[in-house]
Design a protein around this motif. Sequence first.
Motif, PDB file in Angstrom:
ATOM      1  N   THR A   1       0.948 -72.102  17.886  1.00  7.32           N
ATOM      2  CA  THR A   1       1.172 -72.435  16.559  1.00  7.32           C
ATOM      3  C   THR A   1       1.227 -73.996  16.324  1.00  7.32           C
ATOM      4  O   THR A   1       1.194 -74.342  15.536  1.00  7.32           O
ATOM      5  N   ALA A   2       0.929 -74.153  17.249  1.00  9.10           N
ATOM      6  CA  ALA A   2       0.644 -75.459  17.391  1.00  9.10           C
ATOM      7  C   ALA A   2      -0.230 -76.166  16.768  1.00  9.10           C
ATOM      8  O   ALA A   2      -1.879 -75.736  16.501  1.00  9.10           O
ATOM      9  N   ALA A   3      -0.151 -77.740  15.625  1.00 10.28           N
ATOM     10  CA  ALA A   3      -0.522 -77.860  14.716  1.00 10.28           C
ATOM     11  C   ALA A   3      -2.229 -78.556  15.338  1.00 10.28           C
ATOM     12  O   ALA A   3      -3.394 -78.386  14.875  1.00 10.28           O
ATOM     13  N   GLN A   4      -1.855 -79.185  16.565  1.00  8.56           N
ATOM     14  CA  GLN A   4      -3.030 -80.607  17.037  1.00  8.56           C
ATOM     15  C   GLN A   4      -3.230 -79.947  18.508  1.00  8.56           C
ATOM     16  O   GLN A   4      -1.604 -79.002  19.229  1.00  8.56           O
ATOM     17  N   ILE A   5      -4.219 -79.644  19.379  1.00 11.33           N
ATOM     18  CA  ILE A   5      -4.612 -79.284  21.001  1.00 11.33           C
ATOM     19  C   ILE A   5      -5.017 -80.307  20.997  1.00 11.33           C
ATOM     20  O   ILE A   5      -5.807 -81.168  20.649  1.00 11.33           O
ATOM     21  N   SER A   6      -4.751 -81.447  22.272  1.00  6.93           N
ATOM     22  CA  SER A   6      -4.561 -82.548  22.916  1.00  6.93           C
ATOM     23  C   SER A   6      -5.221 -82.445  23.680  1.00  6.93           C
ATOM     24  O   SER A   6      -4.535 -82.178  24.939  1.00  6.93           O
ATOM     25  N   ILE A   7      -6.312 -82.763  24.010  1.00  8.28           N
ATOM     26  CA  ILE A   7      -7.645 -82.465  25.842  1.00  8.28           C
ATOM     27  C   ILE A   7      -7.480 -84.076  25.515  1.00  8.28           C
ATOM     28  O   ILE A   7      -7.850 -85.208  24.957  1.00  8.28           O
TER      29      ILE A   7
ATOM     30  N   HIS B   1      -0.709 -81.070  24.580  1.00  7.91           N
ATOM     31  CA  HIS B   1      -1.365 -81.101  25.369  1.00  7.91           C
ATOM     32  C   HIS B   1      -1.589 -81.013  26.733  1.00  7.91           C
ATOM     33  O   HIS B   1      -1.088 -79.930  27.981  1.00  7.91           O
ATOM     34  N   MET B   2      -3.354 -80.745  27.616  1.00 11.29           N
ATOM     35  CA  MET B   2      -3.553 -80.360  28.519  1.00 11.29           C
ATOM     36  C   MET B   2      -4.958 -81.693  28.897  1.00 11.29           C
ATOM     37  O   MET B   2      -5.323 -81.877  28.539  1.00 11.29           O
ATOM     38  N   CYS B   3      -4.274 -81.287  30.658  1.00 14.65           N
ATOM     39  CA  CYS B   3      -5.443 -82.360  30.558  1.00 14.65           C
ATOM     40  C   CYS B   3      -5.714 -82.321  32.565  1.00 14.65           C
ATOM     41  O   CYS B   3      -5.664 -81.518  32.723  1.00 14.65           O
ATOM     42  N   PHE B   4      -6.738 -82.806  33.118  1.00 11.68           N
ATOM     43  CA  PHE B   4      -7.319 -83.062  34.330  1.00 11.68           C
ATOM     44  C   PHE B   4      -6.242 -83.404  35.447  1.00 11.68           C
ATOM     45  O   PHE B   4      -6.593 -83.496  36.602  1.00 11.68           O
ATOM     46  N   GLY B   5      -5.078 -84.202  34.711  1.00 13.53           N
ATOM     47  CA  GLY B   5      -4.118 -84.845  35.516  1.00 13.53           C
ATOM     48  C   GLY B   5      -4.668 -86.590  35.336  1.00 13.53           C
ATOM     49  O   GLY B   5      -5.615 -86.981  35.202  1.00 13.53           O
TER      50      GLY B   5
END
Length: 345
Positions: A250-256, A224-228
């Motif tokens: 290697t993560a299957a999903q990216i969370s944004i 997971h990555m976000c701006f805060g």
Amino acid sequence: MQKTLPLLPTTVVGSYPQPAWLVDQAKLRGRLVPRVRTPELWRVEEAYLEQAQDDATLIAIRDQERAGIDIITDGEIRRESYSNHFSSTLEGIDHGSPGEVIGRTGKPTIVPRVTGRIARTRAVEVRDVEFARANTDRAIKITLPGPFTMTAQAKNEFYADEAELAMDFAVALNAEIRELKAAGADVIQLDEPWMQAFPERARRFAIPAINRALEGIEGTTVVHMCFGYAAMVSEKPSGYSFLPELSGTTAAQISIEAAQPKLDLGILRELEGKAVMLGVIDLGTREVETPEIVAARIRAGLEVLPPERLIPAPDCGMKYLPRDVAFAKLRALSEGASIVRAELG
């Protein structure tokens, strides 16, 4: 027994609002996100705190179920913040004397001070997974702070190279994740919001550290990555400074997050082979989206990705929202996803 997930399964990023009888909300909102232990936030005395946290966790689980969410969490109810719950338990941290770094918002931030080699000495979130698994038949996700973010949130006074520090955080995470999977976690998520704030440092060592943390882990994994948190960061850019690089994990999903910053979703094409946990709920406003608005945001994601690679979610953790608002937004998320599923047949 875990239910089979539908197309466009809905989930939460991690946190859910903690009750005001459990956490002093004024103190929580009146400070930066805690990076070190902050016991003064709790309103229940130590002898009864675990039981109170369990009761509040049940509320979070039931709210997610009632809202119709498919992959739920424990709401991170037992945590002062998403990161200090894990990092504060590790060997190599001087727990009595924190340090200071410049945080992602450019302000001085009190953080753990690393004075020795990082090592995990005990399970941290295993009981959290066991509790959630015993209290729901839905798929469950558990979240952990990622190795890059923990490195950026630490005052390093031991390692010659912070890349080595990140790798030791990753080793500790890997040991924890293996036990979390054994305890029944269906989905493992690493929270890495500070990669966005420090992209050059992230390009140097974030991806190898994330991959070490996830090494040998089967099942669904997420970064997971976000701006805060919207409660802390109201003005957000419309694009990420570090995102295509995550195709190397290697993560299957990216969370944004995408709703509040009105992200140009074309960038998702660069995450080749990844499913995307797409933020379609704006946490920067207490106005509750209609299911139709949520459906429109999901459709926008489907213009870029096939439905098998899209997981609708809120932008970020819901910790700082009033509970009634958070619940209503989750219900809109569930109903919006149902609208689009029906259209897909």
